[in-house]
Structures are given as structure tokens and as C-alpha cells.
Scaffold this motif. Structure first.
Motif: not given
Length: 263
Positions: A249-250, A114-117, A244-245, A229-231
Motif C-alpha cells: 500500500n502507498e 495511506f491509500k489502501l488497495s 501496510f507498506v 470506493k478508494t479507501l
């Protein structure tokens, strides 16, 4: 396969950086540790002068990466048998090919990167602090109570790996305490100037039905977001993936993890 030397490090990094979500640990460890670290070794292979596979052994784990999936399966399996590690991670498509050839020795799981944003900014009722080196043995004891981690690590290996990352500012751990006892842990297992990877989330058995895991996730997503930072997070738990979806999040990649049966 060819052992990586200084003159090819930039070529290896360039090969991986366009597909970073599929090789986060491999890329991050080469950037942060370099290739002279005694706990890490990197090999690669080429076809007609073009890199097609990279394998990294770090402590008792291993990562395999091939950007275009044009790797030589026999060559990769031979190298994995030679180094004989406790954990093997790679793109889902690669693990699906490797596992049938090593299934007598390993068990397999599949997960999502996942990319967590996006995460709610939740105020924790328990203080969240960054762990110090002296906290690592107790963190390891907590993690070893969980089958997912105890089947992947030996306690001393986990202590050495966590201590190494914290002492060199290559990773970090966040903890919650009740008195002197650590009751919850979440961590950044590798970070560069551009990204960080979340991992090793666990609550003490007495607190498994609380929202402490969500508080830790919220704290980390927002704290690292402030640093620009990208987490990322690599998740095996389907329920956590679903959460998370729902937050928006992607999923950016799929991966597989093989764990040695007789650890």
C-alpha cells in the motif's frame, strides 16, 4: 478569516479536490454535511482573490488545510485560539509551524495517510457485523479504554459523533462480539461516493495479541473495494504503517495531530 457561505462552497471544494489526500476529512465533511450543519463551521482566507487556507471545526475537532502552504500563520493560530478545540489535524508541515506556538496547551503526534488497495483476503473466525446505533455506547466504552482515544475524545462527544455519522450514513462501524460484549471495532469515519477513510481500530485488552485487527482491516479493505470506493487510512502507529507498506500500500501524505493536554 471568512465564514463559508453557500455561494463559495463549490470554490472551496474545487480548491481541495486536486489534493484530496491532504484534506480528506475537511473535503468529505463539506460534501456530506454541507455548511448548515449545527456541528460544523468552515472558514477560509484569500490572497488577491485566491483561496489559500481552509479551517473546519466539527464537534470538538478541527482540520486546517492549505494547498500551497501559503497560509498566514498568525491568522491561523488566532482562529485556533478562538475556537479552542480538543484536536487539531493538518498537513505535517503546518502542524510543525503551529505546534511551537501552542505547545503549552497541546501534545503532538505525526502519522501517515495511506491509500489502501492491497490486503490479504483473510477469513475471520469471529463474525464481523456492521454496528447499529444502539451499539455506539459500548463502542465508545471500548475506545475509551485506549489512551490514544481517551486523550482525544470525551466519551459523550465520541458517542454523539459516531451516532451522527452512522444515523446519516456518513460513516460506519464494524464490530466483533464475544457473547454480548464488543471485543473489537474498526470504522469508516467519513465517506463520499468516491472515497472512505478508515479509523478507530481497537481490540479489547483481552484480545490485543490476536489477529482480530488484521481480520477487520482485511474485511474493510475488501468490502469497500467491492463498492468501488478508494479507501484511505490515517495511521499514527509505526508498526501498523510498516505492515501496510509490506502489503504494497502507498503512503500518499504525511500529517500531524495535536491533542489538548487537559481533556
Amino acid at each position: 478569516m471568512i465564514k463559508l457561505t453557500d455561494d463559495r462552497v463549490e470554490d472551496i471544494l474545487k480548491y481541495m479536490e486536486e489534493d484530496i489526500e491532504n484534506c480528506l476529512y475537511l473535503y468529505g465533511d463539506v460534501v456530506r454535511y454541507g455548511i448548515d450543519d449545527p456541528n460544523m463551521t468552515v472558514w477560509y482566507s484569500e490572497v488577491d482573490g485566491n483561496i489559500n487556507t481552509v479551517i473546519m471545526k466539527y464537534f470538538s475537532g478541527c482540520h486546517v488545510y492549505s494547498k500551497n502552504l501559503n497560509y498566514n500563520l498568525d491568522e491561523v493560530v488566532e482562529k485556533l485560539k478562538q475556537i479552542h478545540v480538543n484536536r487539531i489535524s493538518s498537513q505535517k508541515e503546518i502542524i510543525e509551524k503551529i505546534y511551537p506556538l501552542l505547545m503549552g496547551e497541546y501534545e503532538v503526534e505525526y502519522g501517515a495517510v495511506f491509500k489502501l488497495s492491497k490486503f490479504r483476503n483473510m477469513q475471520s473466525p469471529v463474525e464481523i457485523v456492521k454496528a447499529k446505533i444502539e451499539d455506539v455506547p459500548q463502542i465508545a466504552d471500548l475506545l475509551m479504554t485506549n489512551e490514544m482515544y481517551s486523550s482525544s475524545y470525551k466519551r459523550q462527544d465520541l458517542i454523539e459523533e459516531l451516532s451522527d455519522r452512522i444515523s446519516r450514513n456518513i460513516g460506519r462501524s464494524y464490530i466483533m462480539r464475544e457473547g454480548e460484549r464488543i471485543i473489537a471495532h474498526d470504522g469508516v469515519t467519513i465517506e463520499t461516493d468516491k472515497f472512505a477513510v478508515e479509523g478507530l481500530l481497537l481490540l479489547h485488552e483481552d484480545y490485543k495479541d490476536t489477529l482480530y485487527g488484521a481480520f477487520l482491516d482485511s474485511y474493510m479493505v475488501n468490502d469497500l473495494g467491492k463498492e468501488g470506493k478508494t479507501l484511505y487510512a490515517m495511521m499514527l502507529d509505526g508498526r501498523r504503517q510498516d505492515a501496510f507498506v509490506r502489503f504494497g500500500n502507498e503512503i500518499v501524505a504525511r500529517y500531524g495531530k495535536m491533542t489538548f493536554k487537559d481533556l
